[in-house]
Design a protein around this motif. Structure first.
Motif: not given
Lengths: 130, 539
Positions: A18-19, A83-84, A87-90, A93-99
């Motif tokens: 995933l990462l 994945s969930a 997503e909740t690991c700070p 954050f950049s992997y799940f925040s809007p680009v």
């Protein structure tokens, strides 16, 4: 099959897919904690999992194939659960925040172009293992 | 045994308002309430913005996934999967004490302190005269009651094309919160082709929300933390528990929690209310001059049927058909998202076929962010990794449109009480629901109209999702208003026919369910019923 126990390897395997790199130990431990309430893998998922362990590059195709041909598969559920958690690991954050900007357009185009090929291979692999 | 003037059953939007109105008239009130509380989450969620928490709180999984990661485990039932962990607390003990059986209908009830109002989307809409008439609600009394409720709870909204459908002529409305840029893009497109949309019966504007943008009665204005689905700690959003907590400080008000009212008897004008203690499972009873049931249309019907020992009568049930549609606004792909925002509806789009305020459907438009991406990933026809990458790019452009349709009375949806030896109450409610071909065709046609209109406003529908009937959680009409003295119906003041002193203050009496969110109307109705009860007490 790697030397570590399967249940320890599983979150690392999914996290890496995933990462693109190994997930943090914290994320791994969260997955292991959550996995206590997971259903056991169904037979088809177990076969697909063994295949993905042998050929890790195939996991993306299997994941896309399951999205079309096995949405309720326990393997897809486990990838989703990892994945969930990520997503909740700070730290991720950049992997799940809007680009934004051109990067967004490029990422979108690349993912959209790649997905059908992965899905095609995935559908074949999933169908063979049914 | 202390005898109260009134017993109010339930602490939700209608029970809290009824109790407040009775206290204001000088009567003593006992509130009997299941009152399940889950205070764990309040201490878990720091009072910081969503973006700030996402970037820095290592403990965020506790409120985004649940302290024990329960979001990732087996789900308690259909309809719960999309609820955030703090909102799931609304359904604590429901499966144990409020049994339902249905193949076709997902009934959602709550035993929480403050009831389902604690999960309310805060949309405030006044019914038009025509809608009130169809629902058998008295127009002028309801207009007064709407204003009284607006003054009590505080409403924010805008003066625009939608305001005739939302806050109507209410005074004292606070300004709306700032508009999210994606919603602003849709509104701009609408304004450019306004007359065309209006000819088709569409009106777009800001919703009226029970959300403060200015301080009121000790409550602070919203700080736009975008944590609306997780916490109400700042009390900018009005919730029934805020009012009940206030009432608890009033002389004349008593509150008993963990109390599940099961039945009532009425003899010589005196009411005896029987309740199950939810902790000890022992039966308690209370006496009063007037009983007000306010536990929702299904809950009140359950208590009335049980009080009559009735296992055969089929009671009608109204429920708004509901569809939701993820949409993309291509012009917003790759655009920045604001740091401060809210998860509640940004815009409301009304479809009023002939602009007569008679037959209206409503779409609420939400911009998507604070529910986290993982909830959408599992729905997408893509691998999880590809879904993440695509959603990262699409998030600024993503809008969810939730469409509610009006519901007329029908014989196709009804409930009946049946025995269930395994339930603590010994019974359950069975619900049967179907949709007529005419209603189905109407709904399909209307949704296609919405899809076309949204596309013209720059929002492209990706998918249409039809959850099971009942998913709208808008229920009414189980004990319809009637001017004739007949079983299982209410007189226009909310009194249960064939009873002198039993009243129903929730939506059980409505004979029509408009598509507009009904909570404000439920509260206004509870206010007017409580006033009518007060009049009977004085006389």
């Amino acid at each position: 099959m790697p030397q570590t126990r399967v249940e320890d390897y599983e979150p690392r395997f999914f996290g890496r897919y995933l990462l693109g790199h190994m997930p943090s130990e914290r994320a791994v431990n969260m997955y292991l904690r959550a996995s206590r309430s997971f259903d056991t893998l169904d037979d088809a998922s177990r076969r697909l999992m063994s295949l993905a362990y042998r050929y890790p590059w195939l996991l993306g195709a299997i994941d896309n194939g399951l999205a079309l041909k096995g949405k309720s598969s326990s393997l897809r559920f486990r990838i989703w659960a990892m994945s969930a958690i990520l997503e909740t690991c700070p730290e991720y954050f950049s992997y799940f925040s809007p680009v934004t900007g051109i990067r967004a357009a490029l990422k979108l185009i690349f993912a959209i172009l790649r997905a059908p090929f992965r899905a095609l291979i995935g559908i074949i692999v999933v169908s063979v293992n049914e | 045994m202390k005898r109260f003037d009134c017993i109010v059953v339930g602490s939700g939007a209608t029970g809290s308002i009824a109790a407040q109105a009775l206290l204001a008239q000088g009567f003593s009130v006992l509130m009997l309430d299941a009152g399940q509380r889950d205070l764990d989450f309040q201490s878990l969620i720091p009072e910081r913005s969503f973006m700030d928490l996402r970037q820095s709180d290592p403990e965020q999984y506790k409120y985004f996934l649940g302290p024990n990661l329960e979001t990732l485990g087996p789900q308690p039932g259909e309809g719960y999967a999309h609820l955030t962990p703090p909102r799931r607390a609304l359904f604590k003990e429901v499966q144990r004490f409020l049994r339902n059986r249905s193949e076709t209908f997902s009934a959602v009830e709550s035993l929480a302190f403050g009831g389902l109002g604690s999960g309310w989307g805060l949309g405030c809409n006044v019914f038009s005269d025509s809608e009130l008439q169809q629902a058998s609600l008295p127009i002028s009394e309801m207009r007064d009651a709407y204003q009284a409720i607006a003054d009590l709870i505080g409403i924010s909204g805008s003066a625009d094309d939608a305001s005739a459908y939302t806050h109507g002529g209410l005074s004292g409305v606070q300004p709306s919160v700032p508009l999210n840029p994606t919603a602003a893009a849709i509104l701009q497109s609408y304004k450019r082709q306004r007359s065309r949309f209006q000819k088709q019966g569409f009106q777009l504007g800001r919703p009226a929300l029970a959300l403060l943008t200015e301080a009121k009665d000790g409550r602070s204005p919203t700080t736009l933390r975008d944590m609306d689905f997780y916490s109400d700690a700042e009390r900018a959003a009005w919730r029934p528990w805020i009012l009940v907590d206030q009432l608890k400080r009033s002389p004349g008000f008593s509150y008993i929690g963990n109390s599940l009212v099961t039945r009532f008897t009425e003899r010589d004008g005196v009411i005896q209310v029987h309740a199950l203690n939810m902790q000890t499972l022992e039966n308690d009873s209370y006496t009063c001059a007037r009983l007000i049931l306010a536990v929702g249309a299904i809950g009140s019907a359950r208590i009335v049927l049980r009080s009559q020992d009735d296992l055969t009568t089929q009671l009608p049930l109204l429920c708004n058909p509901y569809t939701y549609m993820p949409c993309i606004v291509p012009a917003r792909i790759g655009k920045p998202v604001p740091d401060r925002d809210m998860g509640l509806a940004q815009l409301v789009l009304f479809h009023d076929r002939d602009n007569s305020h008679t037959d209206i459907a409503q779409a609420s438009l939400y911009t998507y962010r604070s529910l986290l991406l993982f909830r959408l990933m599992s729905e997408m026809p893509l691998g999880i990794r590809d879904a993440r990458i695509i959603l990262q790019a699409l998030t600024p452009a993503l809008v969810i449109a939730g469409i509610h349709h009006p519901q007329q009375q029908s014989t196709l949806t009804y409930l009946v009480r049946e025995l269930d030896a395994t339930a603590p109450t010994g019974d359950r409610i069975a619900i049967s629901s179907a949709e007529s071909e005419k209603d189905y065709n109407n709904r399909e046609h209307r949704e296609r109209c919405f899809i076309r209109a949204l596309r013209s406003m720059g929002a492209w529908t990706i998918k249409r999702v039809h959850p099971r009937r009942g998913a709208s959680i808008h229920y009414a009409g189980t004990l319809p208003y009637s001017t004739q003295e007949k079983d299982y119906s209410l007189n226009p003041d909310g009194r249960l026919h064939k009873h002198k002193n039993v009243f129903v203050a929730d939506g059980s009496g409505f004979t029509f369910l408009p598509a507009k969110g009904l909570t404000l109307s439920l509260m206004a109705n509870a206010h007017r019923v409580a006033k009518a009860v007060g009049l009977t007490m004085r006389s």
